[in-house]
Design an enzyme around this catalytic site. Structure first.
Site, mmCIF file in Angstrom:
data_model
loop_
_atom_site.group_PDB
_atom_site.id
_atom_site.type_symbol
_atom_site.label_atom_id
_atom_site.label_comp_id
_atom_site.label_asym_id
_atom_site.label_seq_id
_atom_site.Cartn_x
_atom_site.Cartn_y
_atom_site.Cartn_z
ATOM 1 N N ASP A 41 -57.198 -53.075 -14.452
ATOM 2 C CA ASP A 41 -58.252 -52.717 -13.722
ATOM 3 C C ASP A 41 -58.583 -54.175 -12.846
ATOM 4 O O ASP A 41 -58.805 -55.235 -13.448
ATOM 5 C CB ASP A 41 -59.618 -52.207 -14.073
ATOM 6 C CG ASP A 41 -59.320 -50.759 -14.537
ATOM 7 O OD1 ASP A 41 -58.313 -50.096 -14.481
ATOM 8 O OD2 ASP A 41 -60.348 -50.144 -14.936
ATOM 9 N N SER A 72 -60.923 -62.908 -15.787
ATOM 10 C CA SER A 72 -59.846 -63.780 -15.502
ATOM 11 C C SER A 72 -58.754 -63.230 -14.566
ATOM 12 O O SER A 72 -58.952 -62.255 -13.777
ATOM 13 C CB SER A 72 -59.372 -64.772 -16.668
ATOM 14 O OG SER A 72 -58.726 -65.653 -15.960
ATOM 15 N N HIS A 109 -52.431 -54.424 -20.219
ATOM 16 C CA HIS A 109 -51.533 -53.423 -20.732
ATOM 17 C C HIS A 109 -49.937 -53.835 -20.099
ATOM 18 O O HIS A 109 -49.899 -54.381 -19.234
ATOM 19 C CB HIS A 109 -51.764 -51.937 -20.225
ATOM 20 C CG HIS A 109 -53.020 -51.401 -21.106
ATOM 21 N ND1 HIS A 109 -53.035 -50.564 -22.051
ATOM 22 C CD2 HIS A 109 -54.349 -51.880 -20.890
ATOM 23 C CE1 HIS A 109 -54.352 -50.302 -22.683
ATOM 24 N NE2 HIS A 109 -55.021 -51.260 -21.845
#
Length: 283
Positions: A88, A248, A145
């Site tokens: 995200d 980050s 992921h």
């Protein structure tokens, strides 16, 4: 000029000390004080706790436990695509690698060799390839992921600076993502090699991977490398790769003629884990 002036204080701040302090605070189990900190953070950054597997703020023992919270099953369905978005966040930049140069922001580029810690042989595999820089803001889900199936071959820890990685800093500091501390994860895939780079930043307490655990701290003064040729560490598309303890950026590298990015993607646009990132490039 405006962006450079805006980031000038970052050159003067004791970024290492601030980061170490933030890491201690984030890992502290402070009871009611920790709950108040989390509640303040959720309100300030408008964190959507309805998506969390555990939405009960008071049940988190530390800020880190909250920050790396899991999502409810099914809230990020995986698109039927060759490559899915691994996080995200927002798109910093993406597109073609020009020879060995990655576009950071107007007026700034950095080399693939610098990004991976000086390994020219590794960088050469991505000459004229493709890249994507994705920024995770404080409000975002902070697990990373896999965009595709891959077998892990190497991991490289590269010490560096701890500048912020927000859009303003990306516009103001040359070579930002190849200057900051980072962890480079190298995979073999059905489409060739693939690199996922986790970029550290100010107050990012640590970075971790699912196969190694916490990579930092302690922060090492020299490049460190782990190889996995004798192990069968295979991660499927959509499986967790690692996580940031505070926000980050990730930088991905793909070989030449491998993929075509989602035509709906635009710099600064929002992205979500599981959406289509790219398809295989037609022959």
């Amino acid at each position: 000029m405006v962006s450079r002036l805006a980031v000038l204080p970052q050159y003067l701040l004791p970024k290492g000390a601030l980061t170490n302090f933030a890491g201690r605070v984030a890992g502290h189990k402070g009871g009611a004080m920790t709950t108040r900190l989390i509640r303040w953070f959720v309100g300030k950054y408008d964190v959507n706790m309805d998506e969390a597997e555990n939405p009960d703020i008071a049940s988190y023992h530390s800020f880190n436990e909250f920050f790396t919270r899991a999502l409810k099953p099914g809230v990020r369905p995986l698109a039927d695509a060759d490559f899915i978005c691994p996080v995200d966040g927002r798109i910093s930049q993406f597109g073609a690698i020009e020879d060995d140069q990655i576009f950071q922001a107007k007026g700034h580029k950095f080399s693939t060799t610098a990004l991976v810690g000086g390994d020219r042989a590794l960088a050469e595999q991505f000459r004229h390839g493709s890249f994507a820089n994705l920024y995770l803001s404080p409000r975002d889900y902070h697990r990373i992921h896999m965009p595709c199936d891959g077998k892990l071959t190497r991991m490289i820890y590269i010490p560096g600076e701890l500048f912020s990685v927000n859009p303003t800093t990306a516009r103001g500091i040359p070579g930002l993502f190849a200057r900051n501390e980072r962890v480079v994860c190298v995979f073999d895939t059905a489409s060739g090699p693939f690199v996922m780079t986790l970029v550290g930043a100010t107050i990012v307490g640590s970075m971790a991977t699912v196969w190694h655990g916490v990579v930092n701290p302690p922060r090492q003064p020299n490049i460190a490398e782990w190889t996995y040729a004798d192990q069968n560490i295979v991660l499927k598309k959509g499986e967790e790769l690692g996580r940031f303890l505070l926000g980050s950026t990730v930088v991905m590298l793909f070989p030449k003629d491998t993929l075509q990015f989602n035509p709906a993607w635009q710099p600064a646009g929002p992205v979500r884990l599981g959406e289509m990132m790219a398809g295989l490039k037609s022959a």
